[in-house]
Design a protein around this motif. Structure first.
Motif, mmCIF file in Angstrom:
data_model
loop_
_atom_site.group_PDB
_atom_site.id
_atom_site.type_symbol
_atom_site.label_atom_id
_atom_site.label_comp_id
_atom_site.label_asym_id
_atom_site.label_seq_id
_atom_site.Cartn_x
_atom_site.Cartn_y
_atom_site.Cartn_z
ATOM 1 N N LEU A 120 -9.422 -8.581 -5.165
ATOM 2 C CA LEU A 120 -9.022 -8.545 -6.572
ATOM 3 C C LEU A 120 -7.654 -7.893 -6.733
ATOM 4 C CD1 LEU A 120 -11.985 -7.452 -8.857
ATOM 5 C CD2 LEU A 120 -11.386 -9.710 -8.024
ATOM 6 N N GLY A 121 -7.214 -7.206 -5.690
ATOM 7 C CA GLY A 121 -5.972 -6.450 -5.809
ATOM 8 C C GLY A 121 -4.721 -7.273 -5.624
ATOM 9 N N ILE B 95 6.888 -12.290 -2.250
ATOM 10 C CA ILE B 95 6.425 -11.429 -3.343
ATOM 11 C C ILE B 95 5.789 -10.149 -2.809
ATOM 12 C CG2 ILE B 95 4.191 -12.621 -3.490
ATOM 13 C CD1 ILE B 95 4.356 -12.250 -6.545
ATOM 14 N N GLY B 96 6.035 -9.047 -3.495
ATOM 15 C CA GLY B 96 5.567 -7.738 -3.060
ATOM 16 C C GLY B 96 4.075 -7.536 -3.298
ATOM 17 N N ASP B 97 3.265 -8.362 -2.657
ATOM 18 C CA ASP B 97 1.820 -8.338 -2.855
ATOM 19 C C ASP B 97 1.166 -7.995 -1.518
ATOM 20 O OD1 ASP B 97 -0.511 -10.735 -4.382
ATOM 21 O OD2 ASP B 97 -0.829 -8.785 -3.421
ATOM 22 N N GLN B 99 -1.815 -6.691 -0.592
ATOM 23 C CA GLN B 99 -3.189 -7.059 -0.256
ATOM 24 C C GLN B 99 -3.317 -8.550 0.041
ATOM 25 O OE1 GLN B 99 -6.349 -5.410 -2.579
ATOM 26 N NE2 GLN B 99 -5.304 -3.453 -2.868
ATOM 27 N N ALA B 100 -2.471 -9.357 -0.580
ATOM 28 C CA ALA B 100 -2.468 -10.787 -0.272
ATOM 29 C C ALA B 100 -2.091 -11.009 1.193
ATOM 30 C CB ALA B 100 -1.498 -11.535 -1.163
ATOM 31 N N GLY B 102 -2.959 -8.991 3.588
ATOM 32 C CA GLY B 102 -3.949 -8.385 4.467
ATOM 33 C C GLY B 102 -4.089 -6.876 4.396
ATOM 34 N N SER B 340 0.690 -1.298 -8.426
ATOM 35 C CA SER B 340 0.875 -2.485 -7.585
ATOM 36 C C SER B 340 1.524 -2.198 -6.237
ATOM 37 C CB SER B 340 1.754 -3.513 -8.314
ATOM 38 O OG SER B 340 1.191 -3.843 -9.564
ATOM 39 N N LYS B 341 2.228 -1.074 -6.115
ATOM 40 C CA LYS B 341 3.016 -0.834 -4.901
ATOM 41 C C LYS B 341 2.461 0.402 -4.202
ATOM 42 C CE LYS B 341 5.299 -4.247 -6.700
ATOM 43 N NZ LYS B 341 5.060 -5.620 -6.256
ATOM 44 N N GLY B 345 -1.290 -0.927 -3.523
ATOM 45 C CA GLY B 345 -1.172 -2.386 -3.531
ATOM 46 C C GLY B 345 -2.124 -3.069 -4.492
ATOM 47 N N GLU B 346 -2.502 -2.392 -5.587
ATOM 48 C CA GLU B 346 -3.461 -2.992 -6.522
ATOM 49 C C GLU B 346 -2.726 -3.795 -7.597
ATOM 50 O OE1 GLU B 346 -6.425 -3.233 -5.807
ATOM 51 O OE2 GLU B 346 -7.263 -1.408 -4.923
ATOM 52 N N CYS B 347 -2.108 -4.875 -7.163
ATOM 53 C CA CYS B 347 -1.306 -5.721 -8.054
ATOM 54 C C CYS B 347 -2.167 -6.386 -9.129
ATOM 55 C CB CYS B 347 -0.616 -6.824 -7.264
ATOM 56 S SG CYS B 347 0.358 -6.254 -5.860
ATOM 57 N N GLY B 348 -3.321 -6.916 -8.691
ATOM 58 C CA GLY B 348 -4.149 -7.734 -9.590
ATOM 59 C C GLY B 348 -4.742 -6.954 -10.753
#
Lengths: 426, 523
Positions: A120-121, B95-97, B99-100, B102, B340-341, B345-348
């Motif tokens: 979800l993050g 993109i600075g994501d 968790q996407a 890993g 998010s950073k 890393g909790e962007c969502g």
């Protein structure tokens, strides 16, 4: 730091006058914005709550926030299944727990598979997780008796408000006499007037239909059934939210818009605009997914889910009826049938002397009435002037959300206050 | 009824009902019946077209999810359909994501979130007491003790208090007032809200907003949307992307000709550039803002991402305060942070906050009013922010695991930052400044003139041409420097350092091979 000696006292004297950002220098469109649902009366309600906490004596022991359509704040319980699936998504370790039903786990796994990094993050695609958009499309098809919905025409959003603002933003153009005009109902939910003020130019309650003989028809369905040229040319955007219905999940900010017959290039522009904010909150997307694809009759969680859902809607229906009834018993208050949504918007008679007093104070008469109501009973409702009404008429909007056992006493207290107020200003 | 009358007046007539005519719902039948007169309607133009839409929205660009990313999406679909490519997957390094790519979420954070989401779990023996305690605290502060209630538009009270306490600790005791804290839907939301309030005037008095070049393109996008004037100040690439006050002065002077420059935006640590500003630099900037009467925006979302041992994060708030009352009572400042950073890393979740300093009280009222139209930021994001500012401390049950996970994430990022910088600098025709912080590399690439010509023939910026070719030949998706801004005649791309170490090494090798080939091809 090369400060000149004489500067210190000058700077000290300048104070507030010298700020870069003041009422005069700020964005004038923002200055014009008003949003009554959280406007002056609610600010006063907050102050009163603060005073109560500090032990100041009042003619009441609590402030009743009947101003905002927030069911869970008034004690409505969240739907168990929704929170189970979300918790499993938030903390996937729980997939190994025996305390969660299998169908909740399957749904959570399905969603996580569709998330970046299975989490979800991660940011989602700006229009929302593809799988969930497909679920929304399926829901719309079932709801509308088979009329197809295209997932590519569905954009998940941060509550319905966000999508409404986005679409309005796309639409507003021109200058002077060619400035875009937007027809809104009066009375209206003041998001619309606020958005139009800000831009310097809706059907959210689908599950909340109570009155016998009333039924929800989506604009999309009716449009399609009317056939061409309507079905093929009329541009439409329809909005839904997880904040209302039987879910009441306001805090999660989940929603969607379905667009019909939009120009393809404009849709690309919309996607681009959404991308700047990256994506709507993923937990809200997950809840929406559960709302549009709830447990089926054969699923283990179905019985409890259905029972909870029916209980919420039945209670709301009962409260709608009660509200209408009690208000209509009061002389000087007339309440139209509450066929749906979660509010009553009764018309109140205000004596001319009260209207005059209000004007002396520089207040709209119904704001004056509501402020007095708040100060004397702790009941916080929103004056009709915040929603718009025909000249010379006065209303207030009160939610039907307070717990059942509190509702009748509240309605009676309000009616009694109105009677007292009327006598006082006769 | 009014619609029917209008149709009658215009003499239009709808054609007969479509395929659903026979099983029309009663509502559609009713609507159709109202429209008794049905004159013929010719195919009409859409109301909402590229020509009629909001021109400001048309002007908006956001490269981080722009054309190259759309292309990457198309390629992914082709791969899914089995089309053969010189690679088996698209690497989303745009993109600075984290968790996407890993990175694992912090266990404690997700435990508290789960407890808040489904409070039945408060009875479960599988959750530590310190997590439960925090969850209870958050829930008690929520309406109906539920994450499902709207919060106050400024955010849940006790979370704002926790944010203020965090800021005070972070800044060595410099006090923060909860009343100056606004929780937001990610930092982007706070930044665009503040900019919105600031923009006014018309023609030559239209508000000018100073932004760094290169910048994170949220700023240019919001400026476009608001029809404000973008005022560019260049960071010094030859000097580790340093911010030079003389350059600020130059940009401001030129801008005064055609706009009213009121706002100065700083990103520290920098995005895309990764530089971490020295304390002296921050003081110079604050003095400049004070002198020139500029409203300061300090985007500090990467405050936990500092890798270079020679660098330290200093918040603008702290430095402002420590410069004494002439500054700290006068300079208007808004500082931003995000979930998010960092190491989270909790962007969502779309969590964030802003701290405002020295704002006029009436402006604060206007700010809350503006925020109230959207009701409130997502409460789950607010809860996530609460855990970020109120993490386990030594002595608490969860501290060890929390600390280990945090250090592991940050250590990993630091390692990847160094690895990326070193590998890029080994490639002829690529030069990469030190990655002092944030999560990106922004190397300068040499593009031969033949390639520049080829790009122009394709009507593309040369670095977009380069990045498109890179994507098509290797599956690696990065964002061209033109999306962030750069000095005329220079070319860059922004690549994240987020893929796992082994994959990152492969990616860097592939970029190197591609670049060498590219140079040869267009020699």
């Amino acid at each position: 730091m090369a400060l000149r000696a004489g500067d210190h006292s000058q700077v000290a004297m300048n104070g507030l006058k010298e700020k870069v950002l003041t009422l005069d220098t700020m964005n004038p469109c923002v200055r014009r914005v008003e949003y009554a649902v959280r406007g002056p009366i609610v600010l006063r309600a907050l102050e009163l709550e603060q005073e109560l906490r500090q032990g100041v004596k009042k003619p009441f022991t609590e402030v009743i926030r009947a101003n905002i359509g927030d069911a869970q704040a008034m004690g409505q319980k969240p739907i168990t299944f929704l929170r189970q699936v979300l918790a499993l998504c938030v903390h996937p370790d729980l997939l190994n727990s025996p305390n969660f039903p299998e169908d909740a786990k399957r749904k959570a796994e399905r969603i996580l598979q569709a998330c970046g990094g299975h989490s979800l993050g991660a940011y989602s695609v700006s229009s929302g997780i593809q799988l969930i958009r497909e679920d929304v499309a399926s829901y719309i098809e079932r709801r509308d008796g088979g009329i197809p919905a295209d997932p590519n025409n569905i954009y998940l959003s941060t509550g319905a408000s966000d999508a409404i603002l986005t679409v309005l933003k796309l639409l507003v153009a021109g200058e002077g006499p060619t400035r875009t005009g937007v027809l809104i109902p009066i009375p209206q939910y003041p998001l619309y007037s606020a958005a139009l003020a800000e831009l310097n130019a809706v059907q959210v309650y689908q599950d909340n239909v109570y009155a016998e003989g009333s039924q929800f028809h989506s604009f999309k369905k009716v449009l399609t059934e009317m056939g061409p040229p309507y079905a093929t040319q009329q541009e439409l955007a329809s909005f839904h939210s997880v904040s209302k219905g039987y879910m009441g999940e306001c805090g999660f900010r989940g929603g969607y818009v379905e667009v019909v017959n939009l120009d393809a290039a404009v849709q690309q522009q919309m996607q681009k605009l959404l991308s700047v904010r990256l994506c709507p909150p993923v937990p809200g997307q997950v809840l929406l997914s559960m709302v549009v694809s709830p447990p089926a009759p054969s699923d283990p969680s179905f019985a409890q889910f259905q029972a909870e859902r029916q209980a919420v809607l039945a209670e709301l229906a009962a409260k709608a009826k009660l509200t209408e009834q009690v208000f209509n018993e009061a002389p000087g208050i007339r309440c139209n049938p509450v066929q749906g949504a979660m509010y009553s918007f009764p018309r109140v008679q205000l004596p001319p002397r009260a209207v005059q007093r209000a004007q002396e104070l520089g207040l709209a008469p119904d704001m004056f009435f509501c402020m007095r109501l708040l100060e004397e009973t702790g009941i916080c409702v929103v004056p009709g002037s915040g929603f718009g009404q025909r000249e010379g008429t006065y209303h207030f909007r009160m939610t039907i959300l307070p717990p059942m056992e509190k509702l009748r006493p509240l309605l009676e207290k309000l009616s009694q206050f109105h009677a007292k107020f009327t006598r006082e200003y006769s | 009824m009014q619609r029917a009358a209008a149709l009658v007046r215009r003499g239009c007539c709808p054609r007969s009902p479509g395929p659903w005519g026979r099983s029309q719902s009663s509502a559609a039948a009713e609507a159709s019946a109202v429209l008794k007169v049905r004159p013929e309607r010719s195919r009409r133009e859409r109301i909402l077209t590229l020509e009629s839409m909001n021109p400001q929205v048309k002007a908006v660009e956001y490269a981080v999810r722009g054309p190259i990313v759309l292309k990457a999406g198309e390629i992914e679909l082709e791969l899914q359909r089995g089309i053969k490519k010189p690679f088996t997957e698209v690497i989303r390094a745009n993109i600075g994501d984290a968790q996407a790519m890993g990175q694992q979420p912090i266990t404690f954070l997700r435990q508290v979130m789960a407890l808040c989401t489904y409070p039945n779990l408060l009875d479960s023996p599988s959750f530590p007491e310190d997590a439960k305690k925090r969850a209870r605290r958050i829930l008690q502060a929520c309406g109906g003790n539920s994450l499902g209630s709207y919060s106050a538009s400024q955010g849940v009270n006790c979370i704002r208090e926790d944010v203020a306490a965090y800021i005070t600790r972070r800044d060595g005791g410099v006090p923060a007032d909860p009343d100056n804290i606004y929780l937001t839907t990610g930092a982007s939301d706070g930044i665009s809200t503040i900019l919105k309030i600031l923009v006014s005037g018309g023609g030559k008095s239209r508000t000018g907003v100073m932004i760094p070049i290169p910048q994170y393109p949220l700023y240019s996008a919001v400026i476009s949307e608001l029809d404000a004037i973008q005022v560019n100040y260049y960071l010094d690439e030859d000097n580790c992307w340093a911010l030079n006050v003389n350059e600020l002065r130059r940009a401001l002077q030129e801008a005064k000709d055609h706009c009213d420059p009121k706002v100065l935006c700083i990103i520290n640590p920098g995005n895309p550039t990764g530089q971490v500003q020295s304390r002296k630099c921050i003081e110079d900037v604050i003095h400049f803002a004070w002198e020139e009467k500029l409203f300061l925006l300090a985007d500090e979302v990467y405050q936990d991402n500092v890798y270079s041992p020679d660098c330290r994060f200093h918040s603008f708030k702290k430095v402002l305060y420590e410069m004494g009352p002439e500054y700290s009572s006068n300079v208007e400042l808004a500082s931003f942070h995000s979930t998010s950073k960092g190491y989270m890393g909790e962007c969502g979740y779309r969590g964030g906050y802003m701290e405002v300093i020295n704002l006029h009280p009436e402006i604060k009222g206007q700010l809350v009013k503006l925020l109230s139209v959207r009701l409130c930021p997502p409460v789950s994001g607010q809860a996530a922010m609460d855990i970020v500012v109120n993490p386990p401390v030594p002595g608490e049950e969860s501290f060890e695991q929390f600390h280990r996970e945090k250090e592991s994430v940050l250590g990993n990022l630091a390692k990847k930052a160094k690895l990326t910088e070193d590998l890029f600098n080994q490639v002829p025709g690529i030069h990469c400044n030190p990655l002092q912080g944030a999560m990106y590399a922004f190397p300068r690439i040499f593009i031969p003139s033949k390639a520049v010509e080829a790009a122009q023939a394709h009507k593309m910026a040369p670095d977009m041409f380069y990045c498109m070719k890179l994507l098509e030949e290797t599956g690696i998706c990065v964002v061209p420097g033109s999306g962030f801004g750069q000095r005329e005649g220079t070319y860059h791309f922004r690549m994240t350092i987020l893929p796992p170490v082994e994959k990152l090494k492969t990616v860097l090798q592939k970029v190197k091979d591609f670049h060498i080939k590219f140079l040869e091809k267009y020699a």
